[in-house]
Each structure stands twice: as C-alpha cells, then as structure tokens.
Design an enzyme around this catalytic site. Structure first.
Site, mmCIF file in Angstrom:
data_model
loop_
_atom_site.group_PDB
_atom_site.id
_atom_site.type_symbol
_atom_site.label_atom_id
_atom_site.label_comp_id
_atom_site.label_asym_id
_atom_site.label_seq_id
_atom_site.Cartn_x
_atom_site.Cartn_y
_atom_site.Cartn_z
ATOM 1 N N MET D 112 -138.524 -20.319 21.362
ATOM 2 C CA MET D 112 -137.093 -20.635 21.338
ATOM 3 C C MET D 112 -136.804 -21.804 20.402
ATOM 4 O O MET D 112 -135.754 -21.851 19.765
ATOM 5 C CB MET D 112 -136.555 -20.941 22.745
ATOM 6 N N ASP D 127 -122.359 -23.706 6.512
ATOM 7 C CA ASP D 127 -121.354 -24.777 6.437
ATOM 8 C C ASP D 127 -121.305 -25.419 5.045
ATOM 9 O O ASP D 127 -120.235 -25.781 4.559
ATOM 10 C CB ASP D 127 -121.671 -25.851 7.488
#
Lengths: 158, 158, 158, 158, 158, 158
Positions: D112, D127
C-alpha cells in the site's frame, strides 16, 4: 522490468537503511532566540507568561509534538519511533536557550528530530512573544551531540 | 554542556522508555453515547443510517484512524506501531456502547490509543446523529483492561 | 454522465453547505474527568504538576491543537477556519471540568470543534495523570451552547 | 465483558499482525500518466519545468512524503517504518511512467505504501502540468512486485 | 531587499491567487478499479464485504478524508475550504467505478481535491480487496468536469 | 454557566480574531544556513545536488509544505488560507539564504507561516547536506517585512 532512468543523478531519494544495525541513538540540538528588553524583563526565573499564555511551557509542548512530526516535514527523513524527547530551557541575558534531546532505538540517527524539536519550540516561543517584540531572531540552531551511529559527533564549541 | 535549568519541575517531558522491554501489549477502552428515542429507534439490530450515512461504520473507521493519530494528538505520548485495532459496538437500551481494543509489540502501553480510538469513534457517532439529537452525551470513557506491561490493569465494574 | 447509484441510501456523504450563509458561529462544549483522591490532592488551586509536567496546561494546549484537527478526525466534518479557541478549567470536588469555546465565521456550525477540543483535552489530562490513577473516567462530554446557525441550542442543565 | 456484537460481519477492522514474523519486505508499484503533445514536448530527457516548477522532482518528493502518510490515508493500513522509498521516472512516448519501491523491516507487507507513493506522485505530476493539459489520465496504477511476506507476487506483464 | 535569484526558472512556487475572484467552484473526477471474478462475485448490488469490512463504505470515507488532505499531499496546492464532497460508486462488469464531486467557495479550482478523493478511495478499495486479487489495476483517473473558474472543462468521452 | 476560573492568567488561549477585518496580508521571513567549504563548493550557480538529491529544490518544496502546516505546528496559531507561498534562495559566500513570502486574505497576520516556511526549508537543507557537514548552523531566522495588518513591520537591517 528496468526503466531507462531519466535523471538519475538529480533525483531525490531516501537513503536505504534496511541493512543498518538497530542501536540506541541519542541526539541533542539547540536553538536560541534573541529578545528585546521588554521580553527579557518578563522572565521570573522559571517561566514567563505573555498575553497568550506561558511561553516556555507552550514552546516545550510544541517542540515535543513537532519532533514527532519530523518525518512528515522533512521529505527524505525516515520515520523513527521516539523513545524519549526532553527539553531544557534557560535564559542567558537576552537570549532564550532551548535544548532538545531525542532518543530512539532504530536504524538511523535522530538528529533531524532534535533539530526539528528545537526549531519548532523556537517558532512557538516567537509566536507567544511577537506582540512584545516582532524583531526577535532565532539563531544558533545546530546539532550539539549525536551518539549511537557509525560515528559520534560533538560540536566544537558547545 | 549543562544548562542551569529554568523550571525543571514544571516542565513537560516524555517519559524515557528506551530501557523498557519489548512485549506484546493489549488495551481495551470503552465509550458510551446516550441518545434520545428518535436516534435509538433508527437502530435495526445491525447498524443504522442517518441522513449522513451509516453511523456505526463511520464511527468505527473514524476511531481506527483516530487511534493511529494518538501520538500526534496527545503531547507526551510515544509513537507506537499498531499491530491491531478492533471495535465492538452495540446498543444497550438508549446507549450506544463502543469498545476499542489495540495491540502493539513495543516498549510502552497502548491504553491511550484505545482511549483515543473509542473517543474519536464516539465523536464521529455524535456527528452522524447530531441533527436528530444535539443533546447526546458521551460518558463512561475509560480503560477496561490492559495487559503486557509491568503490571496488568482490569477495571472493577466492567 | 450519471451512474446507476449502487447503494445510495447507505452512502456516507458530507452535507453540502455551499448555499448557507456566512455568520459568526460560537459553540461551547464540556468534558469532565473523575479522578481519585491522590490526583485531587495534587491540585493547588491553579494547576497541578504530575511527573510528566503541568496537567491543565498540557490539556489546554492539546485541546486547542486537537480542535484544529477536527475536520481531519471526523470523517464528514467540514474544514472551518477557527477565529478563536479558548478553554476554562476547574476542579469541582473530585472532578476536573474542561470547557472549550470555539468561534468561526463560516457556513456551518462549530460544535464538533468544541466537542473535539474538550475530548482531546480530557484525553491529555488522563495521559498526564494515569500513573496516579488509571481508573479515571471521562464523562459528561456534551454541547453546552451553540449560536449563530439556523437555530440556537442551549443544554437544559448546564 | 463480552458484548452482543451488533453487526459483526459488516464491521471494518484492521487485521491482527501481532503474531506475524518480522522480515524485510519490498514492494514496487507503478503509475502512468498519459499527456498531450504540448506536455510531452517539454521533456528534455531529464526533467521538464512547467510554470509551477520542475515536474518530476516535485512528483518524486510528493510521492515520497505521500508514501509516509499511507497509514493515515488508508483506514485499515498498519503503520510501518519505511527503511527506504525510491522512485524511478521515465517518459515512454506520451506516457510518464512513475515507479515507487518501498522497503520495510516489519510484520506486514508494504504494497500500500508503494501504491500510495506512486499515486500521489502521479497526482502531483497532474497538478504541475494541468494548465497545459487538463485531460491527462492516470492509469496502470498497480503492484509490480512484492517480496518478503508469506508469498511473493510478481505482475504478469510488467 | 532583493536577492540575486539563484535558479529562478527551476523553482517550484505556488501560483498567487490573491487577486482572483471568489466563486462557487465544482469539480468531478473519476477512478476505476479492474478486479478479477472472485471480487466481482462478492458484489450484491449495494456493497460487498471483504474479510476486512464493507468495501465501498470504507473507500468512500477514505476518499472523503483524503480529499480534505489534498493541500497537505500535493506540494503546490492551495488549502481550500470544502463545502461538499460526495461520492457515487457503481460496478460496471468487472470494473468498480468511483466518482467524487467536490465543491468550494474560493479563489481557485478544486479539481485536485476531486482527483485526490477518487484516487484515495480507489487505493482504499484496493486495500480492502487485495487478499482476493492483488492484480487489480486502478485506471481512468481523470477529471470529468469542472465549473466556476475562468473557463469550464468537460471531458470529451465521459 | 460560568466557572470559577482556575489559573486564568496562566492559561494559553488563541487570540479571538472574529472581529478583525479581512485584508490582504503579506509577510516575508528569512533563514540562513552557514555551511563548510565542501558544501559551498558543490554549488553551481543554480542549485546543487547532494547524494540525496537536489538541495534547494527539496528545501523549497519542504518549506512550502511546512508553511501549510503552520497552524498544526504552532499551538496558538490560527488556521489561514494561503493565497501564495514563494521562495527565493541564494548563496552568499558560505551562507545559503532562504526567503519565504506568504500571502493570505484573512483576519490575522501570516508571519508565522513565513517563518515556519523558512525554518522548515532550512531544516530540509540541513538534512540534504548533513553527510557533508554536520556542523552547519541555521541562523538569522527572522521576519523581514509584514504588511496588511493594523501596523506594518519592516526589519531594520534587511
């Protein structure tokens, strides 16, 4: 599954510490805040209370909590369990002196935690007193001592 | 390199746990929320769904994530790895009962994680139901049991 | 671009507050901690100092910082700017009373911030004293008063 | 002290890893970002600089810091110490390829962390370039390889 | 007080939005997770429950909380108040579809919040199901729609 | 509903800014890091790359992200939306100079954000170079200029 590395030399990366030994590691760092006479005069030999509350107490708690956030603040820092984080504070003339000692049992040194703890404490000190003296300067933020790693370190003029 | 300590006795400081033994430590804490009849009536024996979503599910996830933030919230708490965090929830009459059990393999106890997990779950429960009953009261937040440290603890009237 | 909603009724979702008015909103919440005589006896009328440091000071700072983390802890809470966060603390017999008042200028109420502030302060209080009394119970965590929203709220027996 | 469990089967709970062995665990994950020609043309073979700054550098640091936040973002993830977190980045035609390798010495796998690191790096990449191309798509976010646990894993078509 | 800028062109910097207008801004983003038949078979038309708990519920809460952490994860993102954050989830054949819509009243767009919300939800989905299928792939992470800024955006093939 | 205040004068409390005017507020702070010749020699006029990656780039991103965490680090700081956060960096002989300018549209000043941004950038700079020079000292951390509040401030010897 290997990639043609793009800019291998320029890339930031955490150092791999998986092969390093687990030892008890201790680091002490210091920060100093130069204040004006109004601030220095508040000091009663134990702590002093600005309009916002007790200055050193707030700085010590902020510094302790800041030390625990070190790996979230410093991009390439490893997360480390903190076994201990203690502060010593004093006033030397017009200088507030803040010392932070951190201890861990881990694979890499804890100097960034001590430096971050001392810095955040100094910033909180500034915040508590800035109405009295916005010209305070934080300086002398440095590592005093470090033990438990491959090589110890001791600042020359503590 | 020693400082004339300023207010040594008054200063907050994390306890040094570096010399303590690593053991499996378990703690269970409980929180209770007293609700009005409107809220209690929503409960179908498994969970209940307010306008904002499933109440217990949200409380359990909030509590689990809150338990992981314990050392960031409680100033002098040591960061601890969580091996496990489990919740039991139930309705007893007009009381929601939330129990949180945390486990770690570490040098110090994990009761603050269990208490924080139970408290944050109770706060999330409140948030999910507050449109139905702003007068809910969180109470009975306490440690039920703690094992694995120097001395075990068990609440008298569980 | 619409989806066949899966489990629309069960889904958690933040309330949409975009159409609500910006007003000054104030909320006060309380938490109480029942302590044993050993803890109560430490209290000197102002604060008391456990082995880990000043108890109320630490609780107040933890609560203030906890109030600022409310929207990160409570899953469906809106992030709100805090204009102010103040604590009142007292000892009533063997009970520590902690009150937290939060103020915002925003589109939705601030009761979760006040409740979270009071709860985190109570948890920090517990952490500071738990060596003296692990059986402390946090109770009476509730909203005392809320103003500035569509409807005000005042607890019946403050 | 047992409760009549409410909705035992439905409840979220962290897996208990306290009995698992501590081993060195490594995981590599990948994310890809498909960009338009304007973005691809910026690339100089090492990095490229959008109006907001160096794109890959920012992505790598964001991903490294994101990997460290994994257990705070993923509700049932165990907090794990990161021994190492490294990124490889490349451009393959109109695709930015981001690989993240994480290492821990712990009781449970670190996939993870690798997936979160790669995802956050891809989001930061988006972004940095979104003024040039809002239609970029992040895809191929998957585990490439995992070793050190009960069973290893290797993706079929790396 | 000007510095000879060192590497002005290369430096990362947040865009200055102080002169921008405050408007209601809405963005919707999507993420998809391709799963194997074992996972797809668990789905009952509403949600499905893996050994770790309810999958979509956990994903939705993780995504909501992740959206609120956007400016802490993406280096040059502006902190924005979230007026609303909603998820739609569905299963289309062997694909879980996750849509996140965020709303703010602010000076800059909220697409990074929607993309981060969808991504973190997809990562939490993976975490809940990875024991059943470690080969799941997250893909199609993209902006579907954006309104309220200088120019609107709508993906070509929603 | 009033309490007999315990230690009113000693208590920490956020200043109430609810009645203050919303204005555009700007603050610039500086931090300096004194390095040894080995570090200074790495500098190529734009940036320099230590074994861990590009030094100034990492410092700037860490400082930007640190500035956004100011209200989480400094106990009595108000959360403020950041409209902009920019860094200027330079080398003056053996000193790295880091300047951070923050802008907000809000009710209270933003000097703590600028000071925290500069400090965290300096700490990250230290972390990137500490293998080359553990004796680096951070100094001159101070407010250079502040505008937009009740009274402006400009440091005497910038």
């Amino acid at each position: 599954m290997s990639l043609t590395h793009v800019n291998e030399q320029n890339q930031a990366a955490m150092v791999d510490v998986s092969a390093k030994e687990i030892t008890v590691r201790i680091a002490t760092a210091e920060a100093r805040v130069t204040v004006n006479e109004t601030v220095a005069a508040q000091f009663d030999g134990r702590d002093f209370v600005s309009k916002k509350g007790p200055v050193f107490q707030t700085a010590i708690l902020a510094g302790t909590m800041g030390a625990k956030q070190t790996s979230a603040l410093i991009p390439l820092c490893h997360p480390l369990p903190l076994d201990s984080c203690k502060f010593e504070v004093a006033f030397e003339g017009r200088e507030a002196v803040i010392r932070c000692t951190c201890k861990t049992t881990g694979k890499t040194g804890i100097e960034m935690e001590a430096l971050t703890g001392a810095s955040v404490a100094a910033l909180a000190f500034y915040d508590m007193c800035k109405a009295l003296d916005p010209a305070m300067v934080i300086h002398g933020v440095r590592l005093l001592e470090k033990t438990g790693g491959k090589s110890d370190y001791r600042a020359e003029s503590p």
